[in-house]
Design an enzyme around this catalytic site. Structure first.
Site, short mmCIF file in Angstrom:
data_model
loop_
_atom_site.label_atom_id
_atom_site.label_comp_id
_atom_site.label_asym_id
_atom_site.label_seq_id
_atom_site.Cartn_x
_atom_site.Cartn_y
_atom_site.Cartn_z
N GLU A 45 -1.85 -18.90 116.83
CA GLU A 45 -1.80 -18.03 115.86
C GLU A 45 -1.55 -18.72 114.55
O GLU A 45 -2.20 -18.40 113.42
CB GLU A 45 -0.96 -16.78 115.82
CG GLU A 45 -0.84 -15.70 114.91
CD GLU A 45 0.68 -15.18 114.51
OE1 GLU A 45 1.17 -15.03 113.42
OE2 GLU A 45 1.52 -14.93 115.56
N ASP A 49 -4.69 -18.81 111.64
CA ASP A 49 -4.52 -18.40 110.39
C ASP A 49 -5.00 -19.30 109.13
O ASP A 49 -5.66 -19.11 108.27
CB ASP A 49 -2.93 -18.22 110.14
CG ASP A 49 -2.88 -17.72 108.74
OD1 ASP A 49 -3.32 -16.46 108.18
OD2 ASP A 49 -1.98 -18.30 107.77
N ASP A 118 -2.90 -10.97 115.12
CA ASP A 118 -2.34 -12.30 115.78
C ASP A 118 -3.34 -12.83 116.64
O ASP A 118 -3.45 -14.13 116.47
CB ASP A 118 -0.96 -12.06 116.33
CG ASP A 118 0.18 -11.71 115.15
OD1 ASP A 118 -0.19 -11.91 113.90
OD2 ASP A 118 1.28 -11.48 115.58
N GLU A 121 -6.27 -14.43 115.16
CA GLU A 121 -6.22 -15.75 114.62
C GLU A 121 -5.82 -16.96 115.82
O GLU A 121 -6.27 -17.98 115.83
CB GLU A 121 -4.84 -15.67 113.55
CG GLU A 121 -5.01 -14.90 112.53
CD GLU A 121 -3.75 -14.56 111.87
OE1 GLU A 121 -4.11 -14.16 110.69
OE2 GLU A 121 -2.69 -14.95 112.28
#
Length: 228
Positions: A45, A49, A118, A121
């Site tokens: 995650e 991102d 989450d 990502e």
């Protein structure tokens, strides 16, 4: 490694076939079911991102070559925020492929914005690690699709825009009325209607009051502007 049927189907919706399927399996593993030998998706995650941020920033930079930083920043923010990632996750039914602990499953984890965002990502990071930036970039651009072209519109706060619309016509600010609340206390779902003094209204349902109000305002404003 053999993926679950849900994960294999997810690959088709992503438009990407993993050479290292264990990366996708890890991206779909929530901390609630992780073990020492089966790590969660949290590290992915973190990486995903950053990959998402770069893809979106570059796309916006190239799309509007005249926009300055002050114009690009709110468009960027609306595209990379957790709610948008969760919306994209729902678009490809990512929740169906998630591996969750019993408590998360019982509490409706497959529908939670934070959990879905989450995981989205993490999946982006898995693609990046499997095929590099040139593999991750087209997947993000395809999944985010028209959101990128309409980012300027999406970046407008719909509640503020609706209030300005009403005030420009001599009306008081709209009312936001909660008409229903469903689900358990730890995972409620709200239905809220945005209503103007002249009776025009639109309703929306979401996992928080703020999201439901924003969605209702956005729907009502779009309806009013289409009638203008």
């Amino acid at each position: 490694m053999r993926l679950s049927a849900e994960a294999r189907t997810l690959q088709d919706r992503l438009g990407y076939q993993f050479r290292r399927p264990e990366l996708l399996a890890r991206a779909l593993t929530h901390p609630s079911i992780a073990t020492e030998t089966r790590p969660s998706n949290q590290r992915l995650e973190f990486l995903g991102d950053r990959v998402l941020n770069l893809v979106i920033a570059e796309a916006l930079f190239l799309l509007d070559r005249l926009a300055d930083e002050g114009q690009l920043a709110p468009r960027y923010n609306v595209l990379v925020r957790k709610e948008t990632c969760a919306d994209v996750a729902r678009q490809i039914d990512l929740g169906a492929a998630l591996k969750l602990g019993r408590s998360e499953m019982m509490s409706g984890g497959r529908r939670k914005n934070a959990l879905l965002g989450d995981a989205m990502e993490a999946v982006i990071a898995a693609i990046y690690l499997d095929g590099g930036f040139e593999a991750a970039k087209p997947v993000v651009l395809r999944l985010w699709g028209g959101r990128i072209e309409t980012a300027e519109e999406l970046a407008r706060d719909p509640k503020t825009a609706l209030q300005e619309w009403a005030q420009a016509r001599g009306m008081p600010p709209p009312d936001y009325i909660e008409t229903a609340r469903q689900g358990p206390d730890h995972a409620p779902v709200f239905t809220i209607c945005a209503r103007l003094r002249d009776g025009a209204e639109a309703c929306a349902t979401a996992g928080s009051k703020r999201q439901a109000e924003q969605a209702a305002a956005r729907t009502l404003l779009a309806r009013l502007e289409s009638q203008a």
